[in-house]
Scaffold this active site. Structure first.
Site, short mmCIF file in Angstrom:
data_model
loop_
_atom_site.label_atom_id
_atom_site.label_comp_id
_atom_site.label_asym_id
_atom_site.label_seq_id
_atom_site.Cartn_x
_atom_site.Cartn_y
_atom_site.Cartn_z
N LYS A 183 0.83 -1.21 0.00
CA LYS A 183 0.00 0.00 0.00
C LYS A 183 0.86 1.25 0.00
CE LYS A 183 -3.72 -2.01 2.85
NZ LYS A 183 -4.81 -2.16 1.90
N SER A 238 -7.86 -7.69 8.09
CA SER A 238 -7.63 -8.06 9.49
C SER A 238 -8.26 -9.40 9.85
CB SER A 238 -8.21 -6.97 10.40
OG SER A 238 -7.85 -5.71 9.90
N ARG A 261 -23.20 -3.04 -3.56
CA ARG A 261 -24.58 -2.84 -4.02
C ARG A 261 -24.70 -1.55 -4.83
NH1 ARG A 261 -28.55 -6.60 -3.59
NH2 ARG A 261 -28.50 -7.79 -1.67
#
Lengths: 198, 293
Positions: free
Chosen positions: B80, B235, B164
């Site tokens: 990242k 996580s 969604r």
């Protein structure tokens, strides 16, 4: 087995191994060729198929998922008579020997393979290839974190090479490629596999 | 011979479909992830739930830590960088990792601009909450999109909301008259050409993955059934009581996401998942998904 030129009756069905990887792109090619296909995630799925494509993806992942089911054994048996094509990770799984104990190959074609042999993603490349079965004798080779074929047994025929190294090989019904014909707009490799190459 | 093209960047993203990308913080975890069947690992110093706890500024991980993981696993390694921190991205490229996540989990370096990702040779993945955000990131050069969800919570609700939102918008585009697409582009602040392309394809122009809050095999299968093409687990694995088993179960769930019998089998006998956080208990400044735009 001819898949495109059967006279009447039902067209044979091609399975696309869908444990992980870019199986959807292979399915798209089959759709464009008008061939019925079926995603294969279990040995019951495989039983409905006449041929199988093993896509690109991560060979360690696919090897693990095969190990967790009886599908690996089913593919080994299927491959004794039915056509199978493997691209990239698919080639690694079809091979006899891999340089890496993390992958357990199915041993369906007598070649040895080195994983990620060109390097990291920065070394992925696209190059034109000399292709004996297309009209213009060319096809596009998309190589992504590609493996290299090392040893090739006598009963295995090299169909396409790049820099004098085999990148597409065949032993009767088993075809294996280190590149990704499913990522191009061409249909020639899939047509060749299905026995309807012009 | 061509290298580093957008086609090759998306090509690698294609290879990761149907798989699980796992956050790892050391070599041992990376090896557990690989053995469990991860398609890639995300190398970072602290998993999102620890970043949440520790506070302070979260930056790119130390190169030697990423290097050590890269040396030990054969699957692609991602890392990242901060939103807008193109120098961290340059360093990650020099490290020759396989994918960069310009991530809201780290503290943003630029609140106005994301990285101009087309100038890099390495493919990028970026987070989104809706279609407009996804298409803005693709226009900047992202070769893969993931939902932002709410990282480090073990709560799937935000990832569901984002997936969604993207999928509903795509379905609406597909039913529209071509003359209506410019108004959509204006409304969602997305490039017109990419709106047209998405309407035509019926899907995002690059692979569409899920991330942010996946903690169980059922969570992974839920995101796949909602339209994700692969999942990231941050996580959820290494804060659970049995990382090896849970990692493998999530890998299997991502493959067999449509088969409840298999999902039942692999969900049975797992030790407790990470405790998780209710989103409404988070203060405004603790919400990571609002970073970037």
């Amino acid at each position: 087995m001819k898949f495109c030129k059967t006279e009447g009756g039902n067209l044979p069905k091609v399975g696309v191994l869908a444990l992980q990887g870019n199986f959807a792109k292979h399915a798209q090619k089959l759709q464009l060729l008008g061939i019925p296909y079926q995603y294969v995630k279990t040995s019951q799925d495989l039983a409905k198929c006449d041929a199988l494509i093993i896509p690109g993806g991560e060979s360690t992942t696919m090897s693990k998922l095969l190990e967790l089911s009886n599908l690996g054994c089913a593919i080994q048996e299927f491959g004794t008579t039915n056509p199978i094509m493997g691209t990239c990770a698919g080639l690694i799984l079809l091979s006899r020997k891999v340089d890496d104990p993390r992958v357990k190959p199915l041993g369906l074609i007598d070649i040895s393979v080195k994983r990620n042999a060109y390097g990291s993603q920065l070394d992925s490349f696209i190059t034109p290839l000399f292709c004996p079965f297309t009209k213009n004798r060319r096809c596009r080779g998309v190589f992504i974190r590609a493996p290299k074929i090392g040893h090739v047994a006598k009963n295995v025929q090299t169909i396409i090479s790049q820099n004098n190294e085999p990148v597409m090989v065949r032993n009767k019904n088993i075809i294996a490629l280190t590149f990704h014909p499913e990522l191009t707009t061409e249909l020639s490799v899939h047509a060749y596999f299905l026995g309807c190459a012009s | 011979m061509k290298k580093n093209t957008f086609e090759l960047k998306v090509g690698l993203a294609e290879m990761l479909k149907g798989g699980v990308i796992m956050d790892v913080t050391n070599v041992e975890q990376a090896q557990i992830a690989e053995q469990a069947g991860a398609t890639a690992v995300m190398a970072l110093e602290r998993i999102p739930s620890d970043i949440r706890k520790d506070g302070g500024v979260a930056r790119m991980s130390a190169p030697q830590m990423i290097q050590a993981i890269k040396a030990k696993v054969s699957i692609p390694v991602m890392a990242k960088c901060r939103i807008g921190h193109f120098v961290e991205a340059q360093i990650l490229q020099a490290l020759k990792i396989d994918f960069i996540d310009e991530s809201e989990v780290l503290t943003p370096a630029d609140e106005a601009n994301h990285i101009h990702k087309h100038t890099f040779h390495i493919p990028f993945v970026c987070g989104c909450r809706n279609l407009g955000e996804a298409l803005r990131r693709i226009a900047e050069g992202a070769a893969m999109i993931r939902t932002k969800g709410e990282a480090g919570t073990g709560n799937i609700v935000e990832a569901v909301r984002h997936m969604r939102s993207v999928m509903t918008s795509i379905r609406q585009l597909q039913n529209m008259d071509p003359s209506e697409l410019m108004a959509v582009a204006k409304k969602i602040n997305a490039p017109y050409e990419l709106v047209q392309k998405t309407a035509k394809l019926g899907k995002l122009p690059v692979p569409n993955f899920a991330a942010g809050g996946i903690a169980t095999p059922a969570d992974a299968a839920l995101m796949m059934q909602l339209g994700a093409e692969a999942v990231f687990v941050g996580s959820g694995i290494f804060t659970s009581d049995d990382p090896e088993k849970r990692a493998q179960a999530i890998v299997q769930a991502t493959t067999h996401y449509q088969d409840p019998d298999i999902l039942l089998k692999i969900s049975t006998g797992l030790k407790p998942a990470m405790p998780g956080i209710e989103i409404s208990s988070l203060a405004e400044h603790e919400i990571l998904q609002n970073r970037g735009w």
